[in-house]
Design a protein around this motif. Sequence first.
Motif, short mmCIF file in Angstrom:
data_model
loop_
_atom_site.label_atom_id
_atom_site.label_comp_id
_atom_site.label_asym_id
_atom_site.label_seq_id
_atom_site.Cartn_x
_atom_site.Cartn_y
_atom_site.Cartn_z
N VAL A 74 19.74 49.28 85.15
CA VAL A 74 20.85 48.61 85.86
C VAL A 74 21.43 49.54 86.92
N VAL A 75 21.63 50.79 86.57
CA VAL A 75 22.21 51.75 87.53
C VAL A 75 21.27 51.93 88.72
N GLU A 76 19.98 51.89 88.47
CA GLU A 76 19.01 51.99 89.55
C GLU A 76 19.12 50.76 90.47
N LYS A 77 19.34 49.60 89.89
CA LYS A 77 19.51 48.37 90.67
C LYS A 77 20.77 48.49 91.55
N VAL A 78 21.84 49.02 90.96
CA VAL A 78 23.09 49.19 91.73
C VAL A 78 22.85 50.15 92.88
N SER A 79 22.16 51.24 92.57
CA SER A 79 21.90 52.26 93.58
C SER A 79 21.09 51.67 94.74
N ARG A 80 20.07 50.89 94.43
CA ARG A 80 19.24 50.29 95.47
C ARG A 80 20.04 49.26 96.27
N ALA A 81 20.89 48.51 95.58
CA ALA A 81 21.69 47.48 96.28
C ALA A 81 22.69 48.13 97.25
N LEU A 82 23.29 49.24 96.82
CA LEU A 82 24.20 49.97 97.73
C LEU A 82 23.41 50.57 98.88
N ASN A 83 22.24 51.07 98.56
CA ASN A 83 21.39 51.68 99.59
C ASN A 83 21.04 50.66 100.69
N ASP A 84 20.85 49.43 100.27
CA ASP A 84 20.56 48.36 101.26
C ASP A 84 21.70 48.24 102.27
N GLU A 85 22.88 48.73 101.88
CA GLU A 85 24.02 48.69 102.81
C GLU A 85 24.35 50.08 103.32
N SER A 86 23.33 50.94 103.28
CA SER A 86 23.48 52.33 103.73
C SER A 86 24.64 53.05 103.04
N LYS A 87 24.83 52.69 101.79
CA LYS A 87 25.86 53.39 101.00
C LYS A 87 25.16 54.16 99.87
N SER A 88 25.69 55.32 99.56
CA SER A 88 25.16 56.04 98.40
C SER A 88 26.05 55.73 97.21
N VAL A 89 25.55 55.94 96.03
CA VAL A 89 26.38 55.76 94.83
C VAL A 89 27.54 56.75 94.88
N ARG A 90 27.21 57.98 95.34
CA ARG A 90 28.27 58.99 95.39
C ARG A 90 29.37 58.53 96.34
N GLY A 91 30.57 58.49 95.86
CA GLY A 91 31.69 58.06 96.70
C GLY A 91 31.92 56.57 96.70
N SER A 92 30.99 55.79 96.16
CA SER A 92 31.21 54.34 96.13
C SER A 92 32.21 53.96 95.06
N ARG A 93 32.88 52.85 95.29
CA ARG A 93 33.87 52.33 94.33
C ARG A 93 33.22 51.15 93.61
N ILE A 94 33.09 51.29 92.28
CA ILE A 94 32.34 50.29 91.50
C ILE A 94 33.23 49.69 90.42
N LEU A 95 33.24 48.36 90.36
CA LEU A 95 34.03 47.64 89.35
C LEU A 95 33.07 47.04 88.32
N VAL A 96 33.16 47.52 87.08
CA VAL A 96 32.31 46.98 86.00
C VAL A 96 33.04 45.79 85.39
N LEU A 97 32.37 44.66 85.31
CA LEU A 97 32.98 43.43 84.79
C LEU A 97 32.46 43.17 83.38
N GLY A 98 33.35 43.42 82.40
CA GLY A 98 33.00 43.24 80.99
C GLY A 98 32.45 44.51 80.39
N VAL A 99 33.08 44.99 79.32
CA VAL A 99 32.59 46.21 78.63
C VAL A 99 32.31 45.96 77.15
#
Length: 441
Positions: free
Chosen positions: A308-333
Amino acid sequence: MQDKVLAKIHDRSAIVGVIGLGYVGLPLAMEFARAGFRVIGYDVSQRVIDTLMSGQSHIQDVKSSDVATAVANGSFVATTVESRLGECDAISIAVPTPLSKTRDPDMSFVLAAADAVQRHAHTGMLVVLESTTYPGTTRELLQPRMEAAGLEVGRDVFLAFSPERVDPGNPVYNTHNTPKVVGGITPGCVATASALYQTCIETVVPVSSPEAAELVKLLENTFRAVNIGLVNEIAIVCDKLGVNVWEVIDAAATKPFGFMKFTPGPGIGGHCIPLDPHYLAWKMRTLNYKTRFIDLASEINSQMPDYVVEKVSRALNDESKSVRGSRILVLGVAYKRDIDDVRESPALDIIRLLEERGAHVEYHDPFVSQIREDDHVRRTVDLSEDMLRWADACVVVTDHKQMAWQRVVDHASLVVDTRNVCAGLAPGRARVVALASGHAA
Ligand code: SAJ
């Protein structure tokens, strides 16, 4: 002696003890009280005892009014006084069987309960272990303790195993209407333990030994772990093929026979499915046998948070964003929908992995107001439009029905959906990336 025990069960003069007043023990104690027995509930937690004796329930599926009634009419008393176990004619043990840090069985709670029973065992006592454990536990840990107390199992005392099948929050199945498997050391042990449970549970299923009963429970939950592992691998397969895994599973589920639907997700949580199969794997390792199915399912399921984290990383990368410094909201824990339990939840792994990569992570869960971690407490944030716009990515981890999913899609910019909650929603501002290519990547 067997006839004496049976007679006390039939005329309800037997005093029934329950050791461990949690999500298994308390519902069981209430069923025995409702069946007409005097019940002594024993727990090591004074807080639990005080709560119960004040007529309150700390367990989601047990109404406080039921506890208050049982306490008031004298059919139930809760105590931390171990010696009261000596008053009991029958004792059910429902204490935790977690895994240690090295993923080996932690039998400390069962051993403590077994030692307590040994200290107060007497002729005519029936003892039933309910805690999920490896095959052989009843015979190897409990029987010697009975005999050390000078009591022969099958003659002086009776000893059995009966797996718990409590599914917290299940609106249909409860302790009373879920069939109960019972396996005893001797036929007399099976007969007495079956007679006890028949007073308060609709269907009792006797089996020939405690090992069979211990294995029944492990088969039930290993079956789930292996099938969840299978659909998680199918999700990865679909991702690589660009096929919508949810469409494939829903279509396969139209097969009216020979198929049972499981759904992929961010991993498996809870105190049963991720743990129980390891009790069997551990036992078989002591017999030099490698339970490959269990090990493979565990490997696939426990890698899903990384996936899942790899999917998030690739999805951010598609927007030229890195995971580092990104603001992520997890829905449901919570570890599954519509409950408040976070034990072994994959959300905790996902949050940890994202923070290790330098993301700023917040979570929202209507059932979980806070998560207590080693050095700090993490609190849920509101599911506000501001929060949704704040996030560079929202990650759907637990598909609580009451969550405002349309609002998420309307106001978030990117949603990584591991539970297929976005299917069927009206398109909104968010770009939705599914666990397995169900939506435009
Ligand atoms: N999960 C999936 N896909 C599925 C099913 C579950 O990813 O198709 C995940 C859940 O999200 C959760 C984990 O697996 O994180 C475990 O889910 P579960 O549905 O097995 O729920 P549990 O852990 O509460 O399991 C209990 C068990 N009950 C007992 O041990 C007595 C299990 O045997 C029950 O079958 C299950 O509830 C149930 O059916 O609700």
